[in-house]
Design an enzyme around this catalytic site. Structure first.
Site, PDB file in Angstrom:
ATOM      1  N   HIS A 122       0.907  -1.520   0.361  1.00 56.24           N
ATOM      2  CA  HIS A 122      -0.201   0.000  -0.187  1.00 56.24           C
ATOM      3  C   HIS A 122       1.141   0.999   0.273  1.00 56.24           C
ATOM      4  CE1 HIS A 122      -2.310   3.147   1.762  1.00 56.24           C
ATOM      5  NE2 HIS A 122      -4.201   2.180   1.364  1.00 56.24           N
ATOM      6  N   ASP A 199       3.616  -4.630   8.358  1.00 62.90           N
ATOM      7  CA  ASP A 199       2.459  -3.823   7.687  1.00 62.90           C
ATOM      8  C   ASP A 199       0.793  -4.875   7.853  1.00 62.90           C
ATOM      9  OD1 ASP A 199      -0.433  -2.670   6.655  1.00 62.90           O
ATOM     10  OD2 ASP A 199       0.498  -2.316   5.223  1.00 62.90           O
ATOM     11  N   GLN A 202      -4.613  -5.369   7.370  1.00 62.03           N
ATOM     12  CA  GLN A 202      -5.077  -6.650   6.290  1.00 62.03           C
ATOM     13  C   GLN A 202      -4.597  -7.462   7.201  1.00 62.03           C
ATOM     14  OE1 GLN A 202      -7.387  -5.261   4.559  1.00 62.03           O
ATOM     15  NE2 GLN A 202      -7.053  -3.220   3.734  1.00 62.03           N
ATOM     16  N   LYS A 225     -10.198  -0.702  10.616  1.00 61.89           N
ATOM     17  CA  LYS A 225     -10.430  -1.676  10.127  1.00 61.89           C
ATOM     18  C   LYS A 225     -10.013  -3.270  10.592  1.00 61.89           C
ATOM     19  CE  LYS A 225      -7.070   0.065   6.734  1.00 61.89           C
ATOM     20  NZ  LYS A 225      -7.804   0.755   5.422  1.00 61.89           N
ATOM     21  N   CYS A 363      -4.322   2.539  -3.287  1.00 60.28           N
ATOM     22  CA  CYS A 363      -3.866   2.847  -2.765  1.00 60.28           C
ATOM     23  C   CYS A 363      -2.363   2.413  -3.844  1.00 60.28           C
ATOM     24  CB  CYS A 363      -3.831   3.191  -1.872  1.00 60.28           C
ATOM     25  SG  CYS A 363      -4.798   4.219  -1.475  1.00 60.28           S
TER      26      CYS A 363
HETATM   27  N1  PMP Z   1      -1.786  -0.847   4.886  1.00 63.55           N
HETATM   28  C1  PMP Z   1      -2.728  -1.648   4.102  1.00 63.55           C
HETATM   29  C2  PMP Z   1      -2.383  -3.005   3.214  1.00 63.55           C
HETATM   30  C3  PMP Z   1      -3.928  -0.711   4.039  1.00 63.55           C
HETATM   31  O1  PMP Z   1      -5.313  -1.604   3.881  1.00 63.55           O
HETATM   32  C4  PMP Z   1      -4.022   0.209   4.092  1.00 63.55           C
HETATM   33  C5  PMP Z   1      -5.191   1.217   4.688  1.00 63.55           C
HETATM   34  N2  PMP Z   1      -5.727   0.553   3.046  1.00 63.55           N
HETATM   35  C6  PMP Z   1      -2.745   0.813   4.667  1.00 63.55           C
HETATM   36  C7  PMP Z   1      -1.579   0.772   5.064  1.00 63.55           C
HETATM   37  C8  PMP Z   1      -2.995   2.005   5.682  1.00 63.55           C
HETATM   38  O2  PMP Z   1      -4.271   2.657   6.633  1.00 63.55           O
HETATM   39  P1  PMP Z   1      -5.024   3.681   7.067  1.00 63.55           P
HETATM   40  O3  PMP Z   1      -5.403   4.685   6.398  1.00 63.55           O
HETATM   41  O4  PMP Z   1      -5.808   2.795   7.821  1.00 63.55           O
HETATM   42  O5  PMP Z   1      -3.392   4.174   8.073  1.00 63.55           O
END
Ligand code: PMP
Length: 405
Positions: A122, A199, A202, A225, A363
């Protein structure tokens, strides 16, 4: 395990209609809905014991502080960290990664050093490292993926070298659903004494996370999440790393002694928690973790596996639908495209049927670049979804196709 009707009744928003149609919420990868207990917990903070944490001598501040520190302990036990000092509250996954990228960069990175990421990341696990590399003259190295959307481990092993300072990879791809072989990734990095950040944005909501068994050096995730409130996240770090890193923000509460000549910092974990933290959200996150534990993390994983398999067979049976990401190891996320129909059109028409999906690059532009596509439609499912909702999506896709025929 509660039955599905009972589970759905716990989430007030699932009762609502969108454009007169029952809501089908398939955007859980972006944010999950909240059970009543989480909403009530946050309400209760504001209604009955709101007071700024760690600062007051008064009753309300004491109560808030105690609940906040209990939430920290809850997170510690949920991910099986050794110590509460290793659990830092942040604003979310993005906040956690930016913090570590800054601190780690300041402490350990010299020109020519390398940071390894994967092509599945991401943007939140790319851009902070890129910014740090620009500041420090370091270089990003990227583990490529194959057409199933899996990282190529042999290529990763080739990237590891005496220049590698840190590896930062996702536990699961938000764009394709692929689960990464994090244990192998961590073991190979540790073999040459390189720390690994996982990270978990997910990952944490889809099964049991045990940071000790995984042996990651840092683990980050977002409260929103995992059925918790927005604006709260976690940075777990092994004490041996956190204690050696400088703070990434300065301000109140993170200090020991302040003079204009020199400031000394508070102990772990407070050294990394500058200013007024989002304690109502932290307390709400603890309630979400209790809820998830009550449902049972094995139960969640097995229910989501069943939903993924049903959705995969339903969608792949539709002519013209191409699914991106076909690893055997996936979270309950399906990325797809309908032949000759732009993903935004698909998403907008599905929306009018009450079906919430996400469209675009999610993203994760490098993933789209691998396939040479502009984006996909993404249905990210979770345990409160049903096979009937998947049928509704399949019928919706047929309808989109017929509109463009
Ligand atoms: N890493 C991953 C794999 C994600 O899916 C996301 C959110 N879509 C993020 C980082 C960023 O998370 P946040 O916007 O809650 O900071």
């Amino acid at each position: 395990m509660k039955d599905i009707a009972e589970i759905r009744a716990d989430f007030p928003i699932l009762k609502r209609k969108v454009y007169g149609k029952p809501l089908v919420y398939f955007d859980n990868g972006a944010t999950t809905q909240k059970p009543q207990c989480v909403i009530d917990t946050v309400d209760e903070v504001y209604e009955s014991y709101n007071g700024n944490i760690h600062r007051g001598v008064h009753f309300l501040s004491d109560m808030s502080s105690e609940a906040y520190e209990k939430a920290r302990e809850k997170v510690r036990s949920f991910i099986n960290a050794d110590k509460r000092e290793e659990i830092v509250f942040t604003s979310g996954t993005t906040g956690s990664i930016n913090g570590i990228a800054f601190s780690f960069g300041e402490q350990y990175i010299k020109p020519g050093d390398e940071i390894i990421l994967s092509q599945l990341e991401h943007h939140a696990n790319i851009v902070p490292w890129q910014m740090m590399c620009e500041r420090k003259g370091a270089v990003l190295r990227v583990i490529p993926i194959n057409d199933n959307g899996e990282i190529i481990l042999e290529e990763y092993y080739k990237l590891l070298s005496s220049k590698t300072r840190l590896v930062s990879v996702t536990q699961a791809s938000n764009a394709l659903g692929t689960i990464l072989p994090v244990k192998e990734i961590i073991a190979a990095a540790h073999h040459i004494n390189v720390p690994v950040l996982i990270d978990g944005a997910q990952g944490v909501q889809h099964g049991i996370v045990d940071v000790k068994a995984m042996d990651c050096d840092f683990y980050v995730f977002s409260g929103h999440k995992i059925y918790g409130p927005n604006g709260i996240g976690i940075l777990y770090g092994k004490e041996k790393w956190l204690s050696g890193l400088p703070p990434f923000q300065g301000g109140g509460d993170m200090v020991d002694k302040v003079t204009f000549e020199k400031t000394t910092y508070n102990e772990l974990p407070f050294k990394f928690e500058a200013g007024t933290m989002n304690y109502p959200a932290a307390i709400g996150l603890a309630s979400a973790l209790d809820y998830v534990s009550d449902i049972g993390r094995e139960n969640i994983a097995s229910r989501e596996k069943e939903l993924l398999s049903y959705a995969t067979s339903r969608l792949s049976a539709i002519e013209g639908v191409k699914i991106y990401g076909s690893s055997d190891m996936k979270i309950s996320t399906i990325s797809f495209h309908i032949k000759d129909i732009h993903q935004y059109d698909t998403g907008m028409i599905l929306d009018k049927m009450g079906i919430a999906v996400r469209t675009g690059t999610h993203c994760a532009q490098p993933v789209m670049d691998h396939y040479g596509i502009e984006g996909t439609v993404r249905a990210s499912l979770c345990f409160y979804n049903t096979k009937e909702e998947i049928d509704t999506l399949a019928e919706g896709i047929e309808k989109v196709k017929s509109m463009f025929a």
